[in-house]
Design a protein around this motif. Structure first.
Motif, PDB file in Angstrom:
ATOM      1  N   GLU A  14      -1.888  44.950  20.725  1.00  0.00           N
ATOM      2  CA  GLU A  14      -2.296  46.352  20.834  1.00  0.00           C
ATOM      3  C   GLU A  14      -1.159  47.162  20.224  1.00  0.00           C
ATOM      4  N   LEU A  15      -1.439  47.859  19.127  1.00  0.00           N
ATOM      5  CA  LEU A  15      -0.389  48.551  18.397  1.00  0.00           C
ATOM      6  C   LEU A  15      -0.167  49.961  18.941  1.00  0.00           C
ATOM      7  N   THR A  19       2.808  52.797  15.091  1.00  0.00           N
ATOM      8  CA  THR A  19       2.470  51.735  14.152  1.00  0.00           C
ATOM      9  C   THR A  19       1.113  51.984  13.512  1.00  0.00           C
ATOM     10  N   LYS A  20       0.175  52.484  14.282  1.00  0.00           N
ATOM     11  CA  LYS A  20      -1.130  52.843  13.706  1.00  0.00           C
ATOM     12  C   LYS A  20      -0.958  53.922  12.633  1.00  0.00           C
ATOM     13  N   ALA A  21      -0.085  54.878  12.899  1.00  0.00           N
ATOM     14  CA  ALA A  21       0.181  55.938  11.921  1.00  0.00           C
ATOM     15  C   ALA A  21       0.852  55.359  10.673  1.00  0.00           C
ATOM     16  N   CYS A  26       0.325  53.665   4.950  1.00  0.00           N
ATOM     17  CA  CYS A  26       0.211  52.614   3.929  1.00  0.00           C
ATOM     18  C   CYS A  26      -1.128  52.720   3.218  1.00  0.00           C
ATOM     19  N   GLU A  27      -2.176  52.867   3.995  1.00  0.00           N
ATOM     20  CA  GLU A  27      -3.528  52.986   3.435  1.00  0.00           C
ATOM     21  C   GLU A  27      -3.614  54.193   2.501  1.00  0.00           C
ATOM     22  N   PHE A  42       0.891  40.627  15.256  1.00  0.00           N
ATOM     23  CA  PHE A  42       0.723  39.931  16.543  1.00  0.00           C
ATOM     24  C   PHE A  42       1.853  40.265  17.508  1.00  0.00           C
ATOM     25  N   ASP A  43       2.967  40.806  16.975  1.00  0.00           N
ATOM     26  CA  ASP A  43       4.133  41.124  17.797  1.00  0.00           C
ATOM     27  C   ASP A  43       4.784  42.387  17.224  1.00  0.00           C
ATOM     28  N   GLU A  44       4.548  43.494  17.876  1.00  0.00           N
ATOM     29  CA  GLU A  44       5.013  44.774  17.328  1.00  0.00           C
ATOM     30  C   GLU A  44       6.532  44.838  17.186  1.00  0.00           C
ATOM     31  N   THR A  45       7.270  44.165  18.049  1.00  0.00           N
ATOM     32  CA  THR A  45       8.728  44.164  17.933  1.00  0.00           C
ATOM     33  C   THR A  45       9.152  43.485  16.634  1.00  0.00           C
ATOM     34  N   LYS A  46       8.547  42.346  16.321  1.00  0.00           N
ATOM     35  CA  LYS A  46       8.860  41.646  15.069  1.00  0.00           C
ATOM     36  C   LYS A  46       8.393  42.464  13.862  1.00  0.00           C
ATOM     37  N   LEU A  47       7.235  43.062  13.972  1.00  0.00           N
ATOM     38  CA  LEU A  47       6.710  43.910  12.901  1.00  0.00           C
ATOM     39  C   LEU A  47       7.670  45.060  12.628  1.00  0.00           C
ATOM     40  N   ARG A  48       8.127  45.727  13.667  1.00  0.00           N
ATOM     41  CA  ARG A  48       9.034  46.866  13.506  1.00  0.00           C
ATOM     42  C   ARG A  48      10.361  46.410  12.900  1.00  0.00           C
TER      43      ARG A  48
END
Length: 187
Positions: A14-15, A19-21, A26-27, A42-48
């Motif tokens: 769940e973002l 992150t959704k913004a 990007c879009e 799958f992991d917002e911490t890793k994504l960030r």
């Protein structure tokens, strides 16, 4: 499976609204959300952590131009045969250089491209760091200084090359697939 991003079955987290913004931005700017970001979702911490480092290296203040940083990404990814990064960053080189043939030469063999002495020194260092990191010596840094790179620039070259070595290995490990759109960009 055509829509597959990786070979792993990891459900998106769940973002956060931030992150959704970021994905919406990007879009808006790219016309897509890069699959690498969706793979990390799958992991917002890793994504960030990934996006913070990427954005700092590729878009932040540096004595290296955006094109030079993308050239490093492509040269390193070419050595590592990283399908994802060659498609994505090859498109960026084509776009930033305005020269599709140059972008293809960078992907296939950067030494075939018409490069300045500065660019050659930068890419040879990045490739040596990729292939033989234990062989980097003061002479390699001196060659960069002779090509008019500052010590800060040398840090940025090394950090960009190291980041893409890490990214290439993760992409290979999970069979990450590039967005189809990259293949048609800037041609």
């Amino acid at each position: 499976m055509k829509d597959r991003i990786t070979a792993l079955d990891l459900a998106p987290a769940e973002l956060s609204e931030a992150t959704k913004a970021y994905f919406a931005k990007c879009e808006e700017k790219l016309g897509l959300v890069p699959n690498v970001l969706l793979a990390y979702a799958f992991d917002e911490t890793k994504l960030r952590a990934f996006t913070d480092m990427y954005n700092d290296l590729m878009l932040g203040q540096s004595g290296l131009s955006k094109l030079e940083r993308e050239m490093i990404a492509v040269a390193v990814s070419s050595i590592n045969h990283c399908y994802y990064c060659l498609a994505a960053h090859g498109a960026a080189v084509r776009q930033l250089s305005g020269d599709p043939a140059f972008g293809e030469m960078m992907v296939m063999n950067f030494r075939a491209a018409d490069l300045s002495a500065r660019q050659k020194a930068m890419l040879e260092f990045a490739v040596k760091l990729t292939e033989q990191p234990d062989k980097i010596a003061e002479a390699d840094r001196a060659a960069l200084r002779e090509a008019c790179f500052s010590d800060r620039d040398i840090w940025d070259i090394a950090s960009t090359a190291a980041f893409f070595n890490m990214s290439n290995r993760v992409a290979a490990a999970v069979d990450m697939r590039p967005n189809d759109e990259y293949h048609a960009m800037a041609r």
